[in-house]
Write a protein that holds these residues in place. Structure first.
Motif, PDB file in Angstrom:
ATOM      1  N   THR A  11      46.231  22.639  46.648  1.00  0.00           N
ATOM      2  CA  THR A  11      47.410  23.380  46.452  1.00  0.00           C
ATOM      3  C   THR A  11      47.874  24.020  47.506  1.00  0.00           C
ATOM      4  O   THR A  11      48.737  24.980  47.433  1.00  0.00           O
ATOM      5  CB  THR A  11      47.267  24.105  45.164  1.00  0.00           C
ATOM      6  N   GLY A  12      46.781  24.271  48.438  1.00  0.00           N
ATOM      7  CA  GLY A  12      46.902  25.440  49.740  1.00  0.00           C
ATOM      8  C   GLY A  12      45.568  25.708  50.189  1.00  0.00           C
ATOM      9  O   GLY A  12      44.669  25.190  49.881  1.00  0.00           O
ATOM     10  N   ILE A  13      45.663  26.686  51.168  1.00  0.00           N
ATOM     11  CA  ILE A  13      44.475  27.085  51.809  1.00  0.00           C
ATOM     12  C   ILE A  13      44.263  28.622  51.063  1.00  0.00           C
ATOM     13  O   ILE A  13      44.878  29.393  50.929  1.00  0.00           O
ATOM     14  CB  ILE A  13      44.827  27.463  53.235  1.00  0.00           C
ATOM     15  N   HIS A  14      42.976  28.623  50.344  1.00  0.00           N
ATOM     16  CA  HIS A  14      42.609  29.802  49.771  1.00  0.00           C
ATOM     17  C   HIS A  14      42.346  30.986  50.492  1.00  0.00           C
ATOM     18  O   HIS A  14      42.882  32.056  50.171  1.00  0.00           O
ATOM     19  CB  HIS A  14      41.498  29.420  48.641  1.00  0.00           C
ATOM     20  N   HIS A  15      41.501  30.617  51.747  1.00  0.00           N
ATOM     21  CA  HIS A  15      41.152  31.709  52.588  1.00  0.00           C
ATOM     22  C   HIS A  15      40.522  31.533  53.674  1.00  0.00           C
ATOM     23  O   HIS A  15      39.936  30.061  53.606  1.00  0.00           O
ATOM     24  CB  HIS A  15      40.330  32.868  51.716  1.00  0.00           C
ATOM     25  N   ILE A  16      40.388  32.304  54.608  1.00  0.00           N
ATOM     26  CA  ILE A  16      39.655  32.015  55.973  1.00  0.00           C
ATOM     27  C   ILE A  16      38.762  32.946  55.859  1.00  0.00           C
ATOM     28  O   ILE A  16      38.903  34.253  55.722  1.00  0.00           O
ATOM     29  CB  ILE A  16      40.856  32.000  57.098  1.00  0.00           C
ATOM     30  N   ALA A  17      37.287  32.564  56.200  1.00  0.00           N
ATOM     31  CA  ALA A  17      36.281  33.545  56.336  1.00  0.00           C
ATOM     32  C   ALA A  17      35.811  33.760  57.782  1.00  0.00           C
ATOM     33  O   ALA A  17      35.737  32.746  58.900  1.00  0.00           O
ATOM     34  CB  ALA A  17      35.006  33.170  55.822  1.00  0.00           C
ATOM     35  N   ILE A  18      35.826  35.150  58.383  1.00  0.00           N
ATOM     36  CA  ILE A  18      35.392  35.468  59.540  1.00  0.00           C
ATOM     37  C   ILE A  18      34.040  36.573  59.582  1.00  0.00           C
ATOM     38  O   ILE A  18      34.314  37.332  58.664  1.00  0.00           O
ATOM     39  CB  ILE A  18      36.743  36.214  60.309  1.00  0.00           C
ATOM     40  N   ILE A  19      33.096  36.260  60.483  1.00  0.00           N
ATOM     41  CA  ILE A  19      32.071  37.220  60.534  1.00  0.00           C
ATOM     42  C   ILE A  19      32.430  37.992  61.671  1.00  0.00           C
ATOM     43  O   ILE A  19      32.610  37.469  62.753  1.00  0.00           O
ATOM     44  CB  ILE A  19      30.689  36.314  60.519  1.00  0.00           C
ATOM     45  N   CYS A  20      32.019  39.300  61.720  1.00  0.00           N
ATOM     46  CA  CYS A  20      32.266  40.256  62.768  1.00  0.00           C
ATOM     47  C   CYS A  20      31.056  40.795  63.084  1.00  0.00           C
ATOM     48  O   CYS A  20      30.226  40.979  62.279  1.00  0.00           O
ATOM     49  CB  CYS A  20      33.453  41.427  62.291  1.00  0.00           C
ATOM     50  N   SER A  21      31.103  41.237  64.433  1.00  0.00           N
ATOM     51  CA  SER A  21      29.892  41.848  64.866  1.00  0.00           C
ATOM     52  C   SER A  21      29.749  43.499  64.722  1.00  0.00           C
ATOM     53  O   SER A  21      28.706  44.183  64.619  1.00  0.00           O
ATOM     54  CB  SER A  21      29.516  41.725  66.334  1.00  0.00           C
ATOM     55  N   ASN A  22      31.194  43.939  64.727  1.00  0.00           N
ATOM     56  CA  ASN A  22      31.041  45.389  64.383  1.00  0.00           C
ATOM     57  C   ASN A  22      32.173  45.501  63.125  1.00  0.00           C
ATOM     58  O   ASN A  22      33.461  45.624  63.448  1.00  0.00           O
ATOM     59  CB  ASN A  22      31.524  46.037  65.678  1.00  0.00           C
ATOM     60  N   TYR A  23      31.663  45.950  62.069  1.00  0.00           N
ATOM     61  CA  TYR A  23      32.651  45.999  60.765  1.00  0.00           C
ATOM     62  C   TYR A  23      33.804  47.055  61.210  1.00  0.00           C
ATOM     63  O   TYR A  23      34.876  46.700  60.813  1.00  0.00           O
ATOM     64  CB  TYR A  23      31.917  46.208  59.669  1.00  0.00           C
ATOM     65  N   LYS A  24      33.485  48.018  61.380  1.00  0.00           N
ATOM     66  CA  LYS A  24      34.523  49.130  61.607  1.00  0.00           C
ATOM     67  C   LYS A  24      35.557  48.676  62.532  1.00  0.00           C
ATOM     68  O   LYS A  24      36.772  49.007  62.324  1.00  0.00           O
ATOM     69  CB  LYS A  24      33.683  50.602  61.972  1.00  0.00           C
ATOM     70  N   VAL A  25      34.955  48.389  63.647  1.00  0.00           N
ATOM     71  CA  VAL A  25      36.010  47.849  64.845  1.00  0.00           C
ATOM     72  C   VAL A  25      37.097  46.728  64.378  1.00  0.00           C
ATOM     73  O   VAL A  25      38.180  46.681  64.192  1.00  0.00           O
ATOM     74  CB  VAL A  25      35.464  47.499  66.006  1.00  0.00           C
ATOM     75  N   SER A  26      36.485  45.584  63.501  1.00  0.00           N
ATOM     76  CA  SER A  26      37.092  44.796  63.015  1.00  0.00           C
ATOM     77  C   SER A  26      38.138  44.908  62.040  1.00  0.00           C
ATOM     78  O   SER A  26      39.232  44.465  61.826  1.00  0.00           O
ATOM     79  CB  SER A  26      36.402  43.452  62.652  1.00  0.00           C
ATOM     80  N   LYS A  27      37.487  45.766  61.031  1.00  0.00           N
ATOM     81  CA  LYS A  27      38.222  46.155  59.904  1.00  0.00           C
ATOM     82  C   LYS A  27      39.474  47.028  60.391  1.00  0.00           C
ATOM     83  O   LYS A  27      40.727  46.882  59.879  1.00  0.00           O
ATOM     84  CB  LYS A  27      37.421  47.300  58.995  1.00  0.00           C
ATOM     85  N   GLU A  28      39.404  47.682  61.370  1.00  0.00           N
ATOM     86  CA  GLU A  28      40.640  48.566  62.020  1.00  0.00           C
ATOM     87  C   GLU A  28      41.444  47.665  62.536  1.00  0.00           C
ATOM     88  O   GLU A  28      42.802  47.625  62.152  1.00  0.00           O
ATOM     89  CB  GLU A  28      40.057  49.593  63.061  1.00  0.00           C
ATOM     90  N   PHE A  29      41.289  46.613  63.334  1.00  0.00           N
ATOM     91  CA  PHE A  29      41.847  45.626  63.912  1.00  0.00           C
ATOM     92  C   PHE A  29      42.638  45.063  63.131  1.00  0.00           C
ATOM     93  O   PHE A  29      43.826  44.627  63.075  1.00  0.00           O
ATOM     94  CB  PHE A  29      41.026  44.691  64.926  1.00  0.00           C
ATOM     95  N   TYR A  30      42.066  44.336  62.124  1.00  0.00           N
ATOM     96  CA  TYR A  30      42.642  43.385  61.102  1.00  0.00           C
ATOM     97  C   TYR A  30      43.702  44.229  60.037  1.00  0.00           C
ATOM     98  O   TYR A  30      44.809  43.723  59.687  1.00  0.00           O
ATOM     99  CB  TYR A  30      41.797  42.494  60.282  1.00  0.00           C
ATOM    100  N   THR A  31      43.420  45.142  59.973  1.00  0.00           N
ATOM    101  CA  THR A  31      44.360  46.230  58.924  1.00  0.00           C
ATOM    102  C   THR A  31      45.030  47.175  59.753  1.00  0.00           C
ATOM    103  O   THR A  31      46.674  47.042  59.589  1.00  0.00           O
ATOM    104  CB  THR A  31      43.425  47.254  58.114  1.00  0.00           C
ATOM    105  N   ASP A  32      44.695  48.144  60.608  1.00  0.00           N
ATOM    106  CA  ASP A  32      45.713  48.961  61.496  1.00  0.00           C
ATOM    107  C   ASP A  32      46.439  48.139  62.423  1.00  0.00           C
ATOM    108  O   ASP A  32      47.489  48.584  62.478  1.00  0.00           O
ATOM    109  CB  ASP A  32      44.927  50.010  61.931  1.00  0.00           C
ATOM    110  N   ILE A  33      45.723  47.199  63.109  1.00  0.00           N
ATOM    111  CA  ILE A  33      46.758  46.499  64.376  1.00  0.00           C
ATOM    112  C   ILE A  33      47.512  45.268  63.588  1.00  0.00           C
ATOM    113  O   ILE A  33      48.804  45.274  63.988  1.00  0.00           O
ATOM    114  CB  ILE A  33      45.867  46.084  65.537  1.00  0.00           C
ATOM    115  N   LEU A  34      46.796  44.450  62.988  1.00  0.00           N
ATOM    116  CA  LEU A  34      47.571  43.257  62.411  1.00  0.00           C
ATOM    117  C   LEU A  34      48.389  43.667  61.341  1.00  0.00           C
ATOM    118  O   LEU A  34      49.202  42.757  60.947  1.00  0.00           O
ATOM    119  CB  LEU A  34      46.446  42.097  62.326  1.00  0.00           C
ATOM    120  N   GLY A  35      47.990  44.569  60.679  1.00  0.00           N
ATOM    121  CA  GLY A  35      48.849  44.733  59.312  1.00  0.00           C
ATOM    122  C   GLY A  35      48.384  44.187  57.955  1.00  0.00           C
ATOM    123  O   GLY A  35      49.065  44.208  56.987  1.00  0.00           O
ATOM    124  N   LEU A  36      47.224  43.783  57.978  1.00  0.00           N
ATOM    125  CA  LEU A  36      46.775  43.055  56.785  1.00  0.00           C
ATOM    126  C   LEU A  36      46.255  44.039  55.672  1.00  0.00           C
ATOM    127  O   LEU A  36      45.802  45.093  56.144  1.00  0.00           O
ATOM    128  CB  LEU A  36      45.804  41.943  56.860  1.00  0.00           C
TER     129      LEU A  36
END
Length: 128
Positions: free
Chosen positions: A4-29
């Motif tokens: 019925t669709g794609i449920h989610h995509i899982a990404i493993i990051c090396s630096n949680y704080k940096v990646s959280k900022e990237f995906y939320t503040d920069i990409l706007g998720l």
């Protein structure tokens, strides 16, 4: 079986704080839920795009690096659709990210380009 669709995509990051900022503040998720899993010393961040759950961002201690170039077998990249690729590309450059030259998909005639997340995961912008 019928998907019925794609449920989610899982990404493993090396630096949680940096990646959280990237995906939320920069990409706007937007953040749906953030959980610290003490037994695994790991964060799990559920992210949404336009109110649709799309990405699980994980942090794991000592996760091995991902082979990216030359292209390795497996998931190649994650593509985000955008209305205006020039505007989106310029925004990323203004934020300090390297963005490849905009190209035209010879099969669809649509514009696209690539950039990378903080761990070098290839991400694509595809103009709709």
């Amino acid at each position: 079986m019928k998907f019925t669709g794609i449920h989610h995509i899982a990404i493993i990051c090396s630096n949680y704080k940096v990646s959280k900022e990237f995906y939320t503040d920069i990409l706007g998720l937007s953040i749906i839920r953030e959980v610290y899993r003490e037994k695994r010393d790991s964060y799990k961040l559920d992210l949404a795009l336009n109110d649709h759950y799309v990405i699980e961002l994980f942090s794991f201690p000592s996760a091995p690096s991902r082979t990216s170039r030359p292209e390795a077998c497996g998931l190649r990249h994650l593509a985000f659709s955008v209305q205006d690729i020039n505007k989106a590309s310029s925004y990323l450059v203004e934020q300090g990210f390297a963005v490849e030259e905009i190209r035209v998909d010879e099969l669809t005639g649509k514009k696209f380009t690539f950039f990378q997340d903080p761990d070098g995961l290839p991400l694509e912008l595809y103009e709709i």
